[in-house]
Write a protein that holds these residues in place. Structure first.
Motif, PDB file in Angstrom:
ATOM      1  N   MET A   1       8.958  15.574   3.136  1.00  0.00           N
ATOM      2  CA  MET A   1       7.605  15.546   2.609  1.00  0.00           C
ATOM      3  C   MET A   1       7.243  14.103   2.319  1.00  0.00           C
ATOM      4  SD  MET A   1       6.041  18.132  -0.135  1.00  0.00           S
ATOM      5  CE  MET A   1       6.288  17.413  -1.709  1.00  0.00           C
ATOM      6  N   GLY A   2       6.220  13.574   3.003  1.00  0.00           N
ATOM      7  CA  GLY A   2       5.815  12.181   2.845  1.00  0.00           C
ATOM      8  C   GLY A   2       4.504  12.056   2.092  1.00  0.00           C
ATOM      9  N   ILE A   3       4.008  10.870   2.092  1.00  0.00           N
ATOM     10  CA  ILE A   3       2.738  10.588   1.425  1.00  0.00           C
ATOM     11  C   ILE A   3       1.609  10.889   2.403  1.00  0.00           C
ATOM     12  CG2 ILE A   3       1.322   8.769   0.420  1.00  0.00           C
ATOM     13  CD1 ILE A   3       3.871   7.372  -0.426  1.00  0.00           C
ATOM     14  N   SER A   4       0.670  11.686   1.968  1.00  0.00           N
ATOM     15  CA  SER A   4      -0.469  12.011   2.831  1.00  0.00           C
ATOM     16  C   SER A   4      -1.466  10.854   2.812  1.00  0.00           C
ATOM     17  CB  SER A   4      -1.143  13.291   2.350  1.00  0.00           C
ATOM     18  OG  SER A   4      -1.890  13.048   1.178  1.00  0.00           O
ATOM     19  N   PRO A   5      -2.322  10.774   3.810  1.00  0.00           N
ATOM     20  CA  PRO A   5      -3.335   9.704   3.838  1.00  0.00           C
ATOM     21  C   PRO A   5      -4.255   9.735   2.616  1.00  0.00           C
ATOM     22  CG  PRO A   5      -3.175  10.752   5.987  1.00  0.00           C
ATOM     23  CD  PRO A   5      -2.326  11.546   5.052  1.00  0.00           C
ATOM     24  N   TRP A   6      -4.558  10.905   2.102  1.00  0.00           N
ATOM     25  CA  TRP A   6      -5.423  10.996   0.925  1.00  0.00           C
ATOM     26  C   TRP A   6      -4.747  10.419  -0.311  1.00  0.00           C
ATOM     27  CZ3 TRP A   6     -10.302  11.381   1.502  1.00  0.00           C
ATOM     28  CH2 TRP A   6     -10.832  12.067   2.582  1.00  0.00           C
ATOM     29  N   GLN A   7      -3.460  10.696  -0.470  1.00  0.00           N
ATOM     30  CA  GLN A   7      -2.729  10.149  -1.606  1.00  0.00           C
ATOM     31  C   GLN A   7      -2.661   8.633  -1.527  1.00  0.00           C
ATOM     32  OE1 GLN A   7       0.926  12.297  -1.103  1.00  0.00           O
ATOM     33  NE2 GLN A   7       0.362  13.869  -2.601  1.00  0.00           N
ATOM     34  N   LEU A   8      -2.429   8.109  -0.332  1.00  0.00           N
ATOM     35  CA  LEU A   8      -2.385   6.667  -0.133  1.00  0.00           C
ATOM     36  C   LEU A   8      -3.732   6.032  -0.440  1.00  0.00           C
ATOM     37  CD1 LEU A   8      -0.654   4.297   0.771  1.00  0.00           C
ATOM     38  CD2 LEU A   8      -1.379   4.770   3.107  1.00  0.00           C
ATOM     39  N   LEU A   9      -4.805   6.652  -0.028  1.00  0.00           N
ATOM     40  CA  LEU A   9      -6.147   6.149  -0.291  1.00  0.00           C
ATOM     41  C   LEU A   9      -6.440   6.123  -1.786  1.00  0.00           C
ATOM     42  CD1 LEU A   9      -8.849   5.218   0.920  1.00  0.00           C
ATOM     43  CD2 LEU A   9      -9.544   7.612   0.940  1.00  0.00           C
ATOM     44  N   ILE A  10      -6.049   7.149  -2.491  1.00  0.00           N
ATOM     45  CA  ILE A  10      -6.271   7.203  -3.939  1.00  0.00           C
ATOM     46  C   ILE A  10      -5.485   6.099  -4.640  1.00  0.00           C
ATOM     47  CG2 ILE A  10      -5.843   8.585  -6.010  1.00  0.00           C
ATOM     48  CD1 ILE A  10      -6.534  11.067  -4.285  1.00  0.00           C
ATOM     49  N   VAL A  11      -4.243   5.894  -4.239  1.00  0.00           N
ATOM     50  CA  VAL A  11      -3.428   4.832  -4.846  1.00  0.00           C
ATOM     51  C   VAL A  11      -4.054   3.470  -4.573  1.00  0.00           C
ATOM     52  CG1 VAL A  11      -1.195   3.670  -4.727  1.00  0.00           C
ATOM     53  CG2 VAL A  11      -1.305   6.162  -4.821  1.00  0.00           C
ATOM     54  N   LEU A  12      -4.521   3.238  -3.350  1.00  0.00           N
ATOM     55  CA  LEU A  12      -5.155   1.956  -3.021  1.00  0.00           C
ATOM     56  C   LEU A  12      -6.429   1.736  -3.823  1.00  0.00           C
ATOM     57  CD1 LEU A  12      -4.636   1.806   0.840  1.00  0.00           C
ATOM     58  CD2 LEU A  12      -3.461   0.482  -0.919  1.00  0.00           C
ATOM     59  N   LEU A  13      -7.213   2.773  -4.024  1.00  0.00           N
ATOM     60  CA  LEU A  13      -8.431   2.646  -4.831  1.00  0.00           C
ATOM     61  C   LEU A  13      -8.104   2.319  -6.290  1.00  0.00           C
ATOM     62  CD1 LEU A  13     -10.669   5.524  -3.446  1.00  0.00           C
ATOM     63  CD2 LEU A  13     -11.061   3.066  -3.256  1.00  0.00           C
ATOM     64  N   ILE A  14      -7.071   2.937  -6.822  1.00  0.00           N
ATOM     65  CA  ILE A  14      -6.666   2.654  -8.206  1.00  0.00           C
ATOM     66  C   ILE A  14      -6.208   1.203  -8.331  1.00  0.00           C
ATOM     67  CG2 ILE A  14      -4.937   3.181  -9.961  1.00  0.00           C
ATOM     68  CD1 ILE A  14      -5.136   6.128  -9.030  1.00  0.00           C
ATOM     69  N   VAL A  15      -5.424   0.730  -7.375  1.00  0.00           N
ATOM     70  CA  VAL A  15      -4.963  -0.660  -7.407  1.00  0.00           C
ATOM     71  C   VAL A  15      -6.147  -1.616  -7.307  1.00  0.00           C
ATOM     72  CG1 VAL A  15      -3.650  -2.388  -6.101  1.00  0.00           C
ATOM     73  CG2 VAL A  15      -2.660  -0.146  -6.539  1.00  0.00           C
ATOM     74  N   LEU A  16      -7.108  -1.304  -6.460  1.00  0.00           N
ATOM     75  CA  LEU A  16      -8.301  -2.143  -6.312  1.00  0.00           C
ATOM     76  C   LEU A  16      -9.098  -2.195  -7.609  1.00  0.00           C
ATOM     77  CD1 LEU A  16     -10.031  -3.822  -4.390  1.00  0.00           C
ATOM     78  CD2 LEU A  16     -11.222  -1.727  -3.768  1.00  0.00           C
ATOM     79  N   VAL A  17      -9.224  -1.068  -8.277  1.00  0.00           N
ATOM     80  CA  VAL A  17      -9.957  -1.035  -9.550  1.00  0.00           C
ATOM     81  C   VAL A  17      -9.212  -1.824 -10.621  1.00  0.00           C
ATOM     82  CG1 VAL A  17     -10.671   0.488 -11.430  1.00  0.00           C
ATOM     83  CG2 VAL A  17     -11.186   1.116  -9.070  1.00  0.00           C
ATOM     84  N   LEU A  18      -7.902  -1.693 -10.675  1.00  0.00           N
ATOM     85  CA  LEU A  18      -7.120  -2.378 -11.700  1.00  0.00           C
ATOM     86  C   LEU A  18      -7.097  -3.897 -11.510  1.00  0.00           C
ATOM     87  CD1 LEU A  18      -4.030  -0.031 -12.150  1.00  0.00           C
ATOM     88  CD2 LEU A  18      -5.930  -0.366 -13.722  1.00  0.00           C
ATOM     89  N   PHE A  19      -6.905  -4.362 -10.289  1.00  0.00           N
ATOM     90  CA  PHE A  19      -6.717  -5.787 -10.052  1.00  0.00           C
ATOM     91  C   PHE A  19      -7.965  -6.502  -9.558  1.00  0.00           C
ATOM     92  CE2 PHE A  19      -2.359  -4.142  -9.641  1.00  0.00           C
ATOM     93  CZ  PHE A  19      -1.755  -4.914 -10.605  1.00  0.00           C
ATOM     94  N   GLY A  20      -8.860  -5.807  -8.899  1.00  0.00           N
ATOM     95  CA  GLY A  20     -10.047  -6.451  -8.355  1.00  0.00           C
ATOM     96  C   GLY A  20      -9.769  -7.060  -6.992  1.00  0.00           C
TER      97      GLY A  20
END
Length: 51
Positions: A1-20
Motif C-alpha cells: 500500500m503506497g501513497i496515493s496521488p491525492w495524499q501526496l497533493l494534500i501533503v504538498l499543499l500543507i508544506v506550501l502553506v506552512l513554509f510559503g
C-alpha cells in the motif's frame, strides 16, 4: 500500500502553506547545491591512492 496521488497533493499543499513559496524555492536551491557538492566530492578521485 503506497501513497496515493491525492495524499501526496494534500501533503504538498500543507508544506506550501506552512513554509510559503519563496522559502521553498530557497530551500530547493540550497538542497540542489548540497546534492551537487556531494556528487562532486563522491566522484573526486584521491590523488594519493597508490601507496
Amino acid at each position: 500500500m503506497g501513497i496515493s496521488p491525492w495524499q501526496l497533493l494534500i501533503v504538498l499543499l500543507i508544506v506550501l502553506v506552512l513554509f510559503g513559496g519563496k522559502r521553498l524555492r530557497s530551500l530547493g536551491g540550497d538542497l540542489g547545491g548540497a546534492i551537487r557538492d556531494f556528487r562532486k566530492a563522491a566522484n573526486k578521485q584521491p590523488e594519493d591512492s597508490e601507496q
